[in-house]
Design a protein around this motif. Sequence first.
Motif, PDB file in Angstrom:
ATOM      1  N   THR A 207       0.842  -1.211   0.000  1.00 33.81           N
ATOM      2  CA  THR A 207       0.000   0.000   0.000  1.00 33.81           C
ATOM      3  C   THR A 207       0.871   1.252   0.000  1.00 33.81           C
ATOM      4  O   THR A 207       0.470   2.284  -0.526  1.00 33.81           O
TER       5      THR A 207
ATOM      6  N   ARG B 164      10.358  -1.900   8.120  1.00 33.43           N
ATOM      7  CA  ARG B 164      11.481  -0.966   8.276  1.00 33.43           C
ATOM      8  C   ARG B 164      12.784  -1.699   7.994  1.00 33.43           C
ATOM      9  O   ARG B 164      12.859  -2.904   8.029  1.00 33.43           O
TER      10      ARG B 164
ATOM     11  N   GLY C 186       2.663   4.249   6.320  1.00 28.93           N
ATOM     12  CA  GLY C 186       2.075   2.914   6.137  1.00 28.93           C
ATOM     13  C   GLY C 186       1.907   2.220   7.478  1.00 28.93           C
ATOM     14  O   GLY C 186       2.822   2.209   8.304  1.00 28.93           O
TER      15      GLY C 186
END
Length: 327
Positions: A91, A120, A206
């Motif tokens: 997304t 991450r 996100g």
Amino acid sequence: MKAEILKILRDSNGHVSGQELCRKLGVSRTAVWKNIQQLKEEGYQIEAIQNKGYRIVDAPMDILNASEIKSRIRDEEIGSRIYFKEETDSTNTWAKRLAEEGEVSGTLVCADMQTSGKGRRGRSWSSPKGSSLYFSLLLRPDILPSRASALTLVMGMSVVQALENFLNKPVQIKWPNDVVVSGKKICGILTEMNAQIDYIEYLVIGVGINVNLTEFPREIADTATSVALEAGTVVSRAELAAEVIHCFTKNYGIFLKTSDMTGLKETYNSMLVNRDHEVRVLGAENGFTGVAMGINEKGELLVKKADGEIVEVFAGEVSVRGVYGYV
Ligand code: BTN
């Protein structure tokens, strides 16, 4: 229009006549009827009684689509445009594509499944179908790029506040933005930015929340949990997403007044799982240990070393671990 119909039917105690729906939505009876048929096909049980109108009799607990999310979002600018797909790569990547095409600030991008979910530090984010929330918020804040990383913290605390409505146990933050429950991670946040030196083109925040899934890949099985596991029941992902957006809208407004964490610092620090705990700071030139004291206005973690020196730790550079484990 389906979102508006859902909202009206849900907010009403009894039946809502076709005429009233037409009037409220400014459309024809046929248009209302067609949308009701579509909602039925999506799994909503909608009763239609002559001379009385429509009423939602039952709806699956966890439908996730644009209308369902939109029908639960209050009148807020953030989330006023929603894109939803059953499946996408990530997304965040999708939101960045939309941003490049000029999509407006406040747009919400959500999917039921991601084929290349990103975490991450270049890690991947496990994103199976039908059980979790994967969404990204596109923002174009008028702040300096150097201030942007704090918005990840703003989202983290918004997720905590939203989850508190679903769980009867402490929901906390592992600095900078892992949301943890029972010592395990329930949500991760990845912020990406496109900026000039002094100007943000766009920012994508996100959010991945483990909602109704009950099994995890082996690598994270010991450190991950979900809302369903912690609450002991399935919850509505659309309702949770709308609640996160609602909390974020409030917090974002406070953040924008000063372009930093001044107005949110105290609340954020009260949520910090590692506050007053000994933590190990990894990834800085020389890793070190100290006591986490809380964040400053910039969102940096203040860590007090044994010799009394207080180090301001910037999120981009390091990761912080509990001395004895994940938190
Ligand atoms: C982390 O490593 O803790 C951050 C995980 C962020 C995952 C979310 S899921 C929705 C959005 N799309 C992505 O590809 N990543 C973020």
